[in-house]
Design an enzyme around this catalytic site. Structure first.
Site, PDB file in Angstrom:
ATOM      1  N   ASP A 147      -8.946   2.195   4.904  1.00 44.29           N
ATOM      2  CA  ASP A 147      -7.582   1.824   5.295  1.00 44.29           C
ATOM      3  C   ASP A 147      -6.594   2.963   5.002  1.00 44.29           C
ATOM      4  OD1 ASP A 147      -5.658   0.056   6.273  1.00 44.29           O
ATOM      5  OD2 ASP A 147      -6.380  -1.622   5.059  1.00 44.29           O
ATOM      6  N   ASP A 202      -2.334  -4.787  12.724  1.00 44.60           N
ATOM      7  CA  ASP A 202      -3.202  -5.950  12.437  1.00 44.60           C
ATOM      8  C   ASP A 202      -3.030  -7.066  13.476  1.00 44.60           C
ATOM      9  OD1 ASP A 202      -3.639  -4.479  10.181  1.00 44.60           O
ATOM     10  OD2 ASP A 202      -3.233  -6.107   8.786  1.00 44.60           O
TER      11      ASP A 202
HETATM   12  C1  GLA Z   1      -4.634  -3.701   6.303  1.00 41.63           C
HETATM   13  C2  GLA Z   1      -5.735  -3.706   7.360  1.00 41.63           C
HETATM   14  C3  GLA Z   1      -6.316  -5.111   7.466  1.00 41.63           C
HETATM   15  C4  GLA Z   1      -6.862  -5.547   6.112  1.00 41.63           C
HETATM   16  C5  GLA Z   1      -5.785  -5.449   5.061  1.00 41.63           C
HETATM   17  C6  GLA Z   1      -6.335  -5.672   3.664  1.00 41.63           C
HETATM   18  O1  GLA Z   1      -3.549  -4.477   6.691  1.00 41.63           O
HETATM   19  O2  GLA Z   1      -5.249  -3.275   8.599  1.00 41.63           O
HETATM   20  O3  GLA Z   1      -7.328  -5.166   8.449  1.00 41.63           O
HETATM   21  O4  GLA Z   1      -7.959  -4.729   5.783  1.00 41.63           O
HETATM   22  O5  GLA Z   1      -5.158  -4.182   5.065  1.00 41.63           O
HETATM   23  O6  GLA Z   1      -5.378  -5.481   2.684  1.00 41.63           O
END
Ligand code: GLA
Length: 390
Positions: A147, A202
């Site tokens: 990430d 997301d």
């Molecule tokens: C980010 C990622 C998500 C998830 C969260 C976890 O937002 O894009 O897919 O992995 O972190 O904290």
């Protein structure tokens, strides 16, 4: 001459010629990820039960192989800097959990972050890339989602290259899943670094919505795929984010549209629901092999939007063997009538009257491309068809 040879040998030996592990993701990876349903509320019992369900519900046999533990499994670093899994939630340790996942014929995925802390404030891998990669290798990790929270002033390409090199040096083949949300256009630089890259922010569990922080519903993600399809290909995939099928908000029609379009984009397919409690309908959606085959098609070509008439869109994807997939989607809340002549030329692809047409959701042959596609699409419905040469 000898000196040059020596330098080349040293570079190989020290990993300076590091690369990503080739041939690990010739088709888009499929699996399950803990985040969409469980967030931080995960533990080893849930993960083991999910592994069991992947097998007993037929998910593994349909192609969902990677079981990925997302954020919050990690809690601190020990005095030597080794990453430590939460002992309350994962008392058996990650190696033992990985062994269990492997014993079910699945592959083991884990999550970290290129910054100092993950998105949920757990320790990130910045400054510990090589050490973490060695730890993952020792645990038997097969897949790393990496990430981009708290990345500071790092350059994204450099940060992801560093982790790629660390994984390569650790020696265990790992699928490298880049998750920087499309902010620095990874499709332009990540092909030789990762096997997949998140192309958008997301996903939100809704059909048609957008959040102030950038989260996107199903339609809003689809809209971001109109221009980036050409960057996807065998071994390096645009990732439209994890699935919301079976998470109780989308209607079955919306879930079918969601999965169909992810397959049209050759997106990785990571289920994000509670596999222990799936309805028969959810199972039948997630394991529709005719739709999954479009996603896994070996040409790895992403769909293009061929037509848009108000709320009706028609997407087109070339498939192996001279076949094609089409998706008709109704974005709106009113029914639309279809009467579409498919005999046409799209880019270099010629569609004549000599194709058999099959409905991939009804599992039914519809006739041939000599006749128009006719019917009605209700609100948020999809018609997904495959054209195969007679
Ligand atoms: C980010 C990622 C998500 C998830 C969260 C976890 O937002 O894009 O897919 O992995 O972190 O904290």
């Amino acid at each position: 001459m000898k000196t040059k040879l020596l330098i080349v040998l040293i570079c190989f030996a020290t990993g300076l010629f590091a690369q990503k592990f080739e041939d690990l993701a010739k088709t888009p990876p499929m699996g399950w990820n803990s985040w969409n349903k469980f967030g931080c509320d995960i533990n080893e019992t849930i993960i083991r039960e999910m592994a069991d369900s992947m097998v007993s519900k037929g998910m593994r046999d349909a192609g969902y192989l990677y079981l990925v533990i997302d954020d919050c499994w990690q809690i601190s670093r020990d005095s030597l800097g080794n990453i430590v899994a939460d002992p309350q939630r994962f008392p058996s340790g990650m190696k033992s959990l990985g062994d269990y996942i492997h014993s079910r014929g699945l592959k083991f995925g884990i999550y970290s972050d290129a910054g100092t802390a993950t998105c949920q404030g757990r320790p990130g891998s910045r400054g510990y890339e090589f050490q973490d990669a060695r730890t993952y290798a020792a645990w038997g990790v097969d897949y790393l989602k990496y990430d981009w929270c708290n990345h500071g002033k790092q350059n994204s390409e450099a940060a992801y290259t560093l982790m790629r090199d660390a994984l390569y040096k650790a020696g265990r083949p790992v699928v490298f899943s880049i998750c920087e949300w499309g902010t620095t256009k990874p499709w332009e630089w990540a092909k030789n670094i990762g096997h997949l890259w998140r192309s958008t922010e997301d996903i939100i569990n809704c059909f048609d919505c957008k959040n102030y922080w950038g989260g996107s519903g199903v339609l809003q993600i689809i809209d971001q795929f109109t221009d980036i399809g050409s960057y996807t290909g065998v071994g390096h995939w645009n990732d439209a984010d994890m699935l919301e099928v079976g998470n109780g908000v989308l209607t079955p029609e919306e879930e079918r549209l969601h999965l169909s379009m992810w397959a049209m984009f050759s997106s990785p397919l990571m289920a994000g629901n509670d596999l222990r409690k799936m309805s028969a309908e959810t199972v039948s959606i997630l394991t529709n092999r005719e739709v999954l085959a479009v996603d896994q098609d070996k040409l790895g070509i992403s769909a293009i939007r061929w037509m848009k008439y108000a709320d009706l869109e028609i997407w087109f994807k070339p498939l192996d063997g001279g076949a094609y997939a089409f998706c008709f989607i109704n974005r709106g809340s009113l029914p639309v009538t279809l009467n579409e002549d498919l005999k046409t030329t799209i880019k270099k692809y010629v569609i004549d009257a000599n194709f058999l047409v099959r409905d991939l959701w009804k599992h039914k042959d519809l006739g041939s491309s000599a006749e128009n596609i006719k019917g009605n699409l209700g609100a948020h419905e999809v018609l997904m068809i495959k054209l195969s040469r007679k």
